[in-house]
Write a protein that holds these residues in place. Structure first.
Motif, PDB file in Angstrom:
ATOM      1  N   GLY A  77       0.822  -1.213   0.000  1.00  0.00           N
ATOM      2  CA  GLY A  77       0.000   0.000   0.000  1.00  0.00           C
ATOM      3  C   GLY A  77       0.849   1.253   0.000  1.00  0.00           C
ATOM      4  N   TYR A  78       1.912   1.252   0.817  1.00  0.00           N
ATOM      5  CA  TYR A  78       2.820   2.396   0.860  1.00  0.00           C
ATOM      6  C   TYR A  78       3.466   2.622  -0.506  1.00  0.00           C
ATOM      7  CZ  TYR A  78       7.065   5.043   1.551  1.00  0.00           C
ATOM      8  OH  TYR A  78       8.062   5.969   1.413  1.00  0.00           O
ATOM      9  N   GLU A  79       3.992   1.546  -1.096  1.00  0.00           N
ATOM     10  CA  GLU A  79       4.687   1.694  -2.380  1.00  0.00           C
ATOM     11  C   GLU A  79       3.716   2.067  -3.504  1.00  0.00           C
ATOM     12  OE1 GLU A  79       7.667   2.091  -5.135  1.00  0.00           O
ATOM     13  OE2 GLU A  79       7.859   1.982  -2.957  1.00  0.00           O
ATOM     14  N   MET A  80       2.488   1.549  -3.446  1.00  0.00           N
ATOM     15  CA  MET A  80       1.491   1.939  -4.455  1.00  0.00           C
ATOM     16  C   MET A  80       1.138   3.413  -4.312  1.00  0.00           C
ATOM     17  SD  MET A  80       0.797  -0.374  -6.662  1.00  0.00           S
ATOM     18  CE  MET A  80      -0.804   0.144  -7.287  1.00  0.00           C
ATOM     19  N   GLY A  81       1.073   3.914  -3.083  1.00  0.00           N
ATOM     20  CA  GLY A  81       0.844   5.337  -2.881  1.00  0.00           C
ATOM     21  C   GLY A  81       1.944   6.163  -3.510  1.00  0.00           C
ATOM     22  N   ARG A  82       3.172   5.691  -3.348  1.00  0.00           N
ATOM     23  CA  ARG A  82       4.316   6.389  -3.941  1.00  0.00           C
ATOM     24  C   ARG A  82       4.242   6.353  -5.465  1.00  0.00           C
ATOM     25  NH1 ARG A  82       9.853   6.175  -5.104  1.00  0.00           N
ATOM     26  NH2 ARG A  82       9.915   3.920  -5.315  1.00  0.00           N
ATOM     27  N   GLN A  83       3.904   5.205  -6.011  1.00  0.00           N
ATOM     28  CA  GLN A  83       3.835   5.062  -7.471  1.00  0.00           C
ATOM     29  C   GLN A  83       2.694   5.876  -8.083  1.00  0.00           C
ATOM     30  OE1 GLN A  83       6.031   3.565  -9.497  1.00  0.00           O
ATOM     31  NE2 GLN A  83       7.286   2.997  -7.740  1.00  0.00           N
ATOM     32  N   LEU A  84       1.563   5.952  -7.378  1.00  0.00           N
ATOM     33  CA  LEU A  84       0.396   6.681  -7.889  1.00  0.00           C
ATOM     34  C   LEU A  84       0.370   8.138  -7.413  1.00  0.00           C
ATOM     35  CD1 LEU A  84      -2.285   3.881  -7.405  1.00  0.00           C
ATOM     36  CD2 LEU A  84      -1.288   4.649  -9.582  1.00  0.00           C
ATOM     37  N   ASN A  85       1.320   8.484  -6.545  1.00  0.00           N
ATOM     38  CA  ASN A  85       1.429   9.840  -6.012  1.00  0.00           C
ATOM     39  C   ASN A  85       0.154  10.291  -5.288  1.00  0.00           C
ATOM     40  OD1 ASN A  85       2.881  12.192  -5.458  1.00  0.00           O
ATOM     41  ND2 ASN A  85       2.070  13.234  -7.259  1.00  0.00           N
ATOM     42  N   ILE A  86      -0.357   9.379  -4.434  1.00  0.00           N
ATOM     43  CA  ILE A  86      -1.525   9.691  -3.606  1.00  0.00           C
ATOM     44  C   ILE A  86      -1.245   9.209  -2.186  1.00  0.00           C
ATOM     45  CG2 ILE A  86      -3.218   9.659  -5.498  1.00  0.00           C
ATOM     46  CD1 ILE A  86      -4.008   6.841  -4.643  1.00  0.00           C
ATOM     47  N   PRO A  87      -1.941   9.765  -1.194  1.00  0.00           N
ATOM     48  CA  PRO A  87      -1.725   9.330   0.192  1.00  0.00           C
ATOM     49  C   PRO A  87      -2.090   7.860   0.382  1.00  0.00           C
ATOM     50  CG  PRO A  87      -2.967  11.387   0.127  1.00  0.00           C
ATOM     51  CD  PRO A  87      -2.901  10.867  -1.279  1.00  0.00           C
ATOM     52  N   SER A  88      -1.385   7.228   1.306  1.00  0.00           N
ATOM     53  CA  SER A  88      -1.641   5.829   1.623  1.00  0.00           C
ATOM     54  C   SER A  88      -1.743   5.669   3.134  1.00  0.00           C
ATOM     55  CB  SER A  88      -0.499   4.959   1.079  1.00  0.00           C
ATOM     56  OG  SER A  88      -0.683   3.615   1.446  1.00  0.00           O
ATOM     57  N   MET A  89      -2.707   4.895   3.561  1.00  0.00           N
ATOM     58  CA  MET A  89      -2.883   4.581   4.980  1.00  0.00           C
ATOM     59  C   MET A  89      -3.295   3.128   5.097  1.00  0.00           C
ATOM     60  SD  MET A  89      -6.470   6.636   5.623  1.00  0.00           S
ATOM     61  CE  MET A  89      -6.036   8.012   4.576  1.00  0.00           C
ATOM     62  N   PHE A  90      -3.385   2.634   6.307  1.00  0.00           N
ATOM     63  CA  PHE A  90      -3.828   1.257   6.485  1.00  0.00           C
ATOM     64  C   PHE A  90      -4.846   1.171   7.600  1.00  0.00           C
ATOM     65  CE2 PHE A  90       0.115   1.779   8.878  1.00  0.00           C
ATOM     66  CZ  PHE A  90      -0.210   1.286  10.138  1.00  0.00           C
ATOM     67  N   CYS A  91      -5.688   0.153   7.488  1.00  0.00           N
ATOM     68  CA  CYS A  91      -6.637  -0.143   8.556  1.00  0.00           C
ATOM     69  C   CYS A  91      -6.121  -1.369   9.294  1.00  0.00           C
ATOM     70  CB  CYS A  91      -8.046  -0.359   8.008  1.00  0.00           C
ATOM     71  SG  CYS A  91      -8.221  -1.677   6.796  1.00  0.00           S
ATOM     72  N   GLU A  92      -6.515  -1.491  10.539  1.00  0.00           N
ATOM     73  CA  GLU A  92      -6.074  -2.620  11.349  1.00  0.00           C
ATOM     74  C   GLU A  92      -7.222  -3.097  12.216  1.00  0.00           C
ATOM     75  OE1 GLU A  92      -2.982  -1.259  14.210  1.00  0.00           O
ATOM     76  OE2 GLU A  92      -3.451   0.709  13.377  1.00  0.00           O
ATOM     77  N   ARG A  93      -7.121  -4.341  12.642  1.00  0.00           N
ATOM     78  CA  ARG A  93      -8.195  -4.929  13.433  1.00  0.00           C
ATOM     79  C   ARG A  93      -8.135  -4.471  14.882  1.00  0.00           C
ATOM     80  NH1 ARG A  93     -10.873  -8.508  10.346  1.00  0.00           N
ATOM     81  NH2 ARG A  93      -9.696  -9.526   8.699  1.00  0.00           N
TER      82      ARG A  93
END
Length: 196
Positions: A77-93
């Motif tokens: 998710g982090y690397e895809m955010g970098r590649q697409l130049n958009i913010p990236s975050m994650f959800c957790e249980r």
């Protein structure tokens, strides 16, 4: 990158495992793709995610932000955010349910791309959709390095863009083939696994 080049990246990383695995879905499988092994080499992770980002761009989904389910989706998710130049975050249980923590939040109506490492049944992706809805976002698509849904009872209702589709058999615990019955089952990550 073509399919054979992508597969070679995973093989070179020792990320294609053989044995008897219990997947997070509860299904059993003779093979497991350990994406974390492929992503631990940052240059390889960049190559794989750049190729995946190109596929996402080609499909034309308009997205504002990435939400990746922890744990497997965090790095991709982090690397895809970098590649697409958009913010990236994650959800957790938290208490068995995905939520946004750590100061993460969505604006009302934000268009969200869900990023996974591997999709087997789509269950965690759809649980992520619920989290996104609860925080005001709109999930538009799912993307993953590996799509290994095969003939599984898939619950995924969003479009899926994946880098590589693998047809790896899975079995319910009460319907294991004889060859898997002879091998002790392990949950990936519980101990060192031998790559095939």
């Amino acid at each position: 990158m073509n399919d054979s080049q992508i597969m070679q990246e995973f093989k070179d990383a020792g990320a294609i495992l053989s044995g008897h695995f219990i997947l997070s879905s509860g299904l059993h499988s003779p093979n497991y793709v350990q994406c974390a092994r492929a992503l631990m080499d940052t240059a390889r992770g960049e190559r794989l995610c750049k190729a995946l980002a190109a596929k996402v761009k080609a499909v034309g989904h308009k997205v504002d932000v990435i939400v990746a389910p922890a744990m497997g989706g965090v790095v991709v998710g982090y690397e895809m955010g970098r590649q697409l130049n958009i913010p990236s975050m994650f959800c957790e249980r938290v208490d068995g349910k995905f939520t946004l923590r750590r100061g993460f939040g969505l604006e009302q109506g934000q268009r969200v791309l869900i990023v996974e490492d591997v999709v087997t049944t789509g269950k965690s992706s759809m649980e992520t959709v619920e989290c996104i809805k609860e925080h005001g976002g709109v999930a538009v698509a799912v993307t993953s390095l590996i799509d290994r849904r095969g003939k599984n009872d898939v619950t995924l209702t969003l479009p899926l863009v994946s880098l590589l589709k693998l047809d790896i058999p899975t079995y319910k615990p009460d319907a294991l083939p004889p060859e898997l019955q002879k091998i002790p089952a392990i949950k990936p990550g519980s101990r060192f696994l031998k790559a095939s």
